[in-house]
Design a protein around this motif. Structure first.
Motif, PDB file in Angstrom:
ATOM      1  N   SER A 178      -1.792-119.320 -45.510  1.00 10.16           N
ATOM      2  CA  SER A 178      -2.271-120.017 -46.512  1.00 10.16           C
ATOM      3  C   SER A 178      -1.752-120.250 -48.186  1.00 10.16           C
ATOM      4  O   SER A 178      -1.821-119.867 -49.148  1.00 10.16           O
ATOM      5  CB  SER A 178      -3.569-119.913 -47.101  1.00 10.16           C
ATOM      6  N   ALA A 179      -1.303-117.548 -48.175  1.00  7.16           N
ATOM      7  CA  ALA A 179      -1.538-116.984 -48.111  1.00  7.16           C
ATOM      8  C   ALA A 179       1.131-117.370 -49.599  1.00  7.16           C
ATOM      9  O   ALA A 179       1.045-117.882 -50.641  1.00  7.16           O
ATOM     10  CB  ALA A 179      -1.661-115.678 -48.914  1.00  7.16           C
ATOM     11  N   ALA A 180       1.403-117.540 -47.845  1.00  8.21           N
ATOM     12  CA  ALA A 180       2.609-117.422 -48.525  1.00  8.21           C
ATOM     13  C   ALA A 180       3.131-118.991 -48.775  1.00  8.21           C
ATOM     14  O   ALA A 180       3.886-118.837 -48.927  1.00  8.21           O
ATOM     15  CB  ALA A 180       3.268-117.425 -47.330  1.00  8.21           C
ATOM     16  N   LEU A 181       2.546-120.050 -48.356  1.00  9.40           N
ATOM     17  CA  LEU A 181       2.732-121.272 -48.503  1.00  9.40           C
ATOM     18  C   LEU A 181       2.038-121.875 -50.251  1.00  9.40           C
ATOM     19  O   LEU A 181       2.796-121.785 -50.606  1.00  9.40           O
ATOM     20  CB  LEU A 181       1.396-122.346 -47.837  1.00  9.40           C
ATOM     21  N   ALA A 182       1.647-120.727 -50.299  1.00 10.14           N
ATOM     22  CA  ALA A 182       1.188-121.073 -51.851  1.00 10.14           C
ATOM     23  C   ALA A 182       1.988-120.185 -53.319  1.00 10.14           C
ATOM     24  O   ALA A 182       2.404-120.900 -53.963  1.00 10.14           O
ATOM     25  CB  ALA A 182       0.107-120.219 -52.591  1.00 10.14           C
ATOM     26  N   ARG A 183       2.900-119.276 -52.083  1.00  9.97           N
ATOM     27  CA  ARG A 183       3.918-118.844 -53.173  1.00  9.97           C
ATOM     28  C   ARG A 183       4.914-119.482 -53.323  1.00  9.97           C
ATOM     29  O   ARG A 183       5.611-119.734 -54.176  1.00  9.97           O
ATOM     30  CB  ARG A 183       4.546-117.405 -52.811  1.00  9.97           C
ATOM     31  N   ARG A 184       5.240-120.862 -51.636  1.00 13.96           N
ATOM     32  CA  ARG A 184       6.479-120.789 -51.620  1.00 13.96           C
ATOM     33  C   ARG A 184       6.387-122.823 -52.276  1.00 13.96           C
ATOM     34  O   ARG A 184       7.176-123.091 -53.340  1.00 13.96           O
ATOM     35  CB  ARG A 184       6.560-121.828 -50.477  1.00 13.96           C
ATOM     36  N   VAL A 185       5.035-122.476 -52.594  1.00  8.43           N
ATOM     37  CA  VAL A 185       4.204-124.414 -53.600  1.00  8.43           C
ATOM     38  C   VAL A 185       4.492-123.794 -55.576  1.00  8.43           C
ATOM     39  O   VAL A 185       5.322-124.627 -55.627  1.00  8.43           O
ATOM     40  CB  VAL A 185       3.010-124.712 -53.296  1.00  8.43           C
ATOM     41  N   GLY A 186       4.575-122.693 -55.873  1.00 10.99           N
ATOM     42  CA  GLY A 186       4.967-121.789 -57.124  1.00 10.99           C
ATOM     43  C   GLY A 186       6.273-122.130 -57.335  1.00 10.99           C
ATOM     44  O   GLY A 186       6.899-122.433 -58.191  1.00 10.99           O
ATOM     45  N   ARG A 187       6.873-122.040 -56.413  1.00  7.10           N
ATOM     46  CA  ARG A 187       8.596-121.710 -56.637  1.00  7.10           C
ATOM     47  C   ARG A 187       8.613-123.007 -56.726  1.00  7.10           C
ATOM     48  O   ARG A 187      10.014-123.399 -58.081  1.00  7.10           O
ATOM     49  CB  ARG A 187       9.210-121.191 -55.313  1.00  7.10           C
ATOM     50  N   LEU A 188       8.296-124.259 -56.180  1.00  6.67           N
ATOM     51  CA  LEU A 188       9.185-125.198 -55.922  1.00  6.67           C
ATOM     52  C   LEU A 188       8.428-126.087 -57.324  1.00  6.67           C
ATOM     53  O   LEU A 188       8.422-126.674 -58.020  1.00  6.67           O
ATOM     54  CB  LEU A 188       8.833-126.417 -55.180  1.00  6.67           C
ATOM     55  N   ALA A 189       7.019-125.426 -57.534  1.00  4.92           N
ATOM     56  CA  ALA A 189       6.359-126.162 -59.038  1.00  4.92           C
ATOM     57  C   ALA A 189       6.952-126.276 -60.524  1.00  4.92           C
ATOM     58  O   ALA A 189       7.749-125.584 -60.390  1.00  4.92           O
ATOM     59  CB  ALA A 189       4.787-125.936 -59.427  1.00  4.92           C
ATOM     60  N   VAL A 190       6.454-127.761 -61.057  1.00  2.00           N
ATOM     61  CA  VAL A 190       7.068-127.397 -62.791  1.00  2.00           C
ATOM     62  C   VAL A 190       5.755-127.751 -63.553  1.00  2.00           C
ATOM     63  O   VAL A 190       4.438-127.879 -62.874  1.00  2.00           O
ATOM     64  CB  VAL A 190       7.690-128.446 -62.999  1.00  2.00           C
TER      65      VAL A 190
END
Length: 657
Positions: A178-190
């Motif tokens: 979950s934590a790693a997934l959240a970081r990667r989602v943040g990298r792709l988000a606008v």
């Protein structure tokens, strides 16, 4: 990125709960409630369809694909919405994809039968790639990645508007969960991006908050538990690097120089993103240079470590095959996709099969044929076995270029020689030898092969010319080998086409001879004999050492063609925004292609699509879509490390030798 073999999923007939619990092991289970759940949790949870109203493009990322229910629900909502966005891009990652037959069985009773059938028909081979599938004339795209989501998420080049987070993905071990997934989602988000997931994991919620999301809860669609919703509202949002995804704020107009395969494909891919293109060609007709050969082959590539070259050539070949199947079927393009054999004398049968077994690529993509089987497949007395690319084949490049250009709706101007390019008042201009403006647009694409070097100076010093002479003889000349399918290796041979054999080709650097040469025809004939196992090229072909044999060889009714391939030292194309070499000298950080300054801004830019070498047919479509991603900001159809491998900035940091 290091690829790993794909473990296919399995279709089972158990409950939805079991599906959710076992998805991580590759089990996919159909369920009647899945569509309703998708609409209530993922679409409504992300404020859809209201949030895509009036948008040029809306991008959704799903961290699991399964049976594709979320994609079908999104596609259905887009079709039914009269105020829909121009283009919907659905990016999804699946670690255990089903085979096409299982997917068809799962959707046999679909409540969206038309969409399900179209998804099944377009379903790709299970190779560790991104697969770009187009629907609705390209206005709906499914960018489907097969492989480990923890690896592929880091390799996506996209700006995402809405995230559908699979509950199973959030339940991974801590290092990939979950934590790693959240970081990667943040990298792709606008800013303004939203998240919806059925998971209520505290680790996920805290991870999203740490990544800049405002996190809330909402009741699930059946009221049994809360779901997690989030909106990206960071205090600080880092600017994209110069070589990252780019937001174009100007008019969507491009000027493309060159109407060979590269230029026609560039116009086609940009048109799919809603751009209007004008194409300038110096010759009197399109595809008049190297792209004007009567026929050419395309196929993928295989090597034991599955490095960037193999991955890129595989992605390009599979993409080309998907595009060409309907065009060949309806006669727009002349050719055949019956397979290509590439000889490989350096490997024995056991070595080749061991390498294939280690990668577990689908046999429909690549297989090994021992010498006896290779001879049966080709009808030739081959000297060795080789790699069999079952979906590859040959086609007429001029037909392909013309079909791409027609599909683009671009305006073609032939007989226009561009001598110089410059930027004036925020617009790129192409000028002729007299200094007259012959075309202008906010975006300029150099797709004119080697001529691009003379227009921009040192930025394209990596391009070099390789002369190639293709030979052709009537198929009824005694002693000539006839192949049932194309054969490649040291040269290539095509099956008889309209009563003629095409074979070759020579490869000569620093050679500017335009005329056909008898010596090169002879070299091609010798090469053909070695390739086909038909002798040494002299005996049986009227090519002996005595004067009579020499006269017979020279008196054959030869024809052929000379062209120059634009190649790079690493044999990969140049695709992307051109470097700003002046700004590079003052850059504080330029240790990676993505950080190299570019000749573009929000209103326009200068781009290149060249260096396709001998693989122009295979590279045209996928390379053009990579280019269109650079220009328009659409999600990139190849992984980040592969995009970097094509970036022209790689030679700004590593000068060619």
């Amino acid at each position: 990125m290091k690829t790993a073999p794909i473990t296919p999923g399995t279709l089972a007939n158990t409950s939805e709960a079991a599906s959710q619990a076992r998805r991580i092991a590759g089990l996919h289970l159909p369920t009647g409630a899945a569509l309703a759940s998708s609409r209530e949790v993922f679409l409504a949870g992300n404020g859809l369809p209201a949030r895509w109203v009036g948008r040029e493009r809306f991008v959704i990322l799903a961290t699991g694909f399964g049976l594709g229910i979320n994609f079908l629900a999104s596609w259905d909502a887009w079709r039914r919405d009269p105020r829909r966005c121009e283009r919907l891009v659905f990016v999804a990652i699946e670690g255990h994809p089903l085979g096409r037959d299982d997917l068809a069985r799962a959707h046999a009773g679909s409540v969206l039968p038309e969409l399900s059938a179209r998804l099944v028909a377009a379903w790709p081979l299970a190779t560790p790639n991104l697969h770009a599938l187009d629907f609705e004339g390209g206005r709906v795209q499914l960018l489907l990645g097969f492989g480990d989501s923890s690896l592929l998420l880091r390799q996506l080049v996209a700006s995402v508007d809405a995230f559908f987070l699979d509950e199973v993905e959030t339940a991974r071990p801590a290092q990939t969960g979950s934590a790693a997934l959240a970081r990667r989602v943040g990298r792709l988000a606008v800013p303004g991006s939203t998240v919806a997931t059925m998971s209520s994991s505290r680790v996920l919620r805290d991870g999203l908050a740490a990544a800049g999301f405002e996190v809330t809860s909402a009741p699930s669609f059946n009221g049994t538990r809360d779901i997690t919703l989030a909106r990206y509202a960071p205090r600080h949002h880092a600017a994209a690097p110069p070589g990252g995804l780019h937001v174009h704020a100007g008019t969507r107009e491009a000027l493309v120089i060159g109407a060979g395969l590269a230029g026609c494909a560039a116009a086609w891919a940009l048109a799919a993103q809603g751009w209007r293109c004008t194409v300038l060609e110096r010759e009197p007709a399109l595809a008049s240079a190297t792209s004007g050969n009567d026929a050419g082959i395309f196929h993928g590539s295989f090597n034991a470590d599955d490095g960037p070259h193999a991955r890129l050539h595989r992605a390009a070949a599979l993409h080309t095959q998907r595009l060409l199947v309907p065009w060949l079927a309806d006669g727009r393009v002349h050719g055949q996709l019956l397979g290509v054999l590439r000889l490989e004398a350096r490997l024995g049968d056991a070595q080749a099969r061991a390498a294939l077994a280690a990668q577990q690529l689908p046999r429909d993509y690549v297989d090994w044929l021992p010498c006896k089987a290779a001879r049966a497949a080709t009808g030739l007395a081959l000297p060795s076995g080789g790699w069999w690319y079952g979906g590859a084949g040959w086609l007429a490049p001029r037909d392909y270029a013309a079909t791409l250009l027609t599909a683009s709706g671009a305006h073609l101007q032939c007989g226009v020689a561009v001598a110089r390019v410059c930027r004036e008042g925020g617009v790129w201009q192409a000028l002729d030898a007299l200094g007259r403006v012959v075309g202008s647009a906010p975006v300029l694409v150099l797709a004119n092969a080697l001529d691009a070097r003379w227009l921009v100076g040192g930025e394209l010093q990596a391009l070099s010319a390789v002369r190639g002479q293709l030979s052709s003889l009537p198929a009824d000349v005694p002693g000539l080998p006839h192949a049932q399918v194309p054969v490649a290796g040291d040269g290539y041979l095509l099956p008889p086409i309209e009563g003629r054999l095409l074979f070759g080709a020579t490869s000569q650097r620093d050679d500017d001879e335009c005329d056909l040469r008898a010596a090169d025809h002879r070299q091609n004939l010798l090469q053909l004999a070695r390739l086909s196992g038909s002798g040494d090229g002299d005996r049986g072909n009227g090519n002996g050492s005595d004067s009579n044999a020499a006269n017979r060889w020279q008196s054959l009714p030869w024809s052929g063609r000379v062209g120059w391939r634009a190649v790079t030292p690493d044999r990969l194309p140049l695709i992307g925004a051109l470097c700003n070499l002046e700004a590079l000298r003052d850059a504080t950080r330029a240790d990676h292609p993505r950080f190299v300054p570019r000749r573009r801004d929000a209103s326009g830019g200068l781009y290149v699509f060249s260096g396709l070498g001998s693989r122009g047919i295979a590279w045209a479509a996928l390379g053009a879509q990579v280019l269109a991603s650079w220009v328009s900001g659409a999600p990139c159809p190849v992984e980040a490390d592969l995009r970097d491998a094509l970036d022209p900035a790689r030679y700004a940091l590593r000068p060619p030798r």
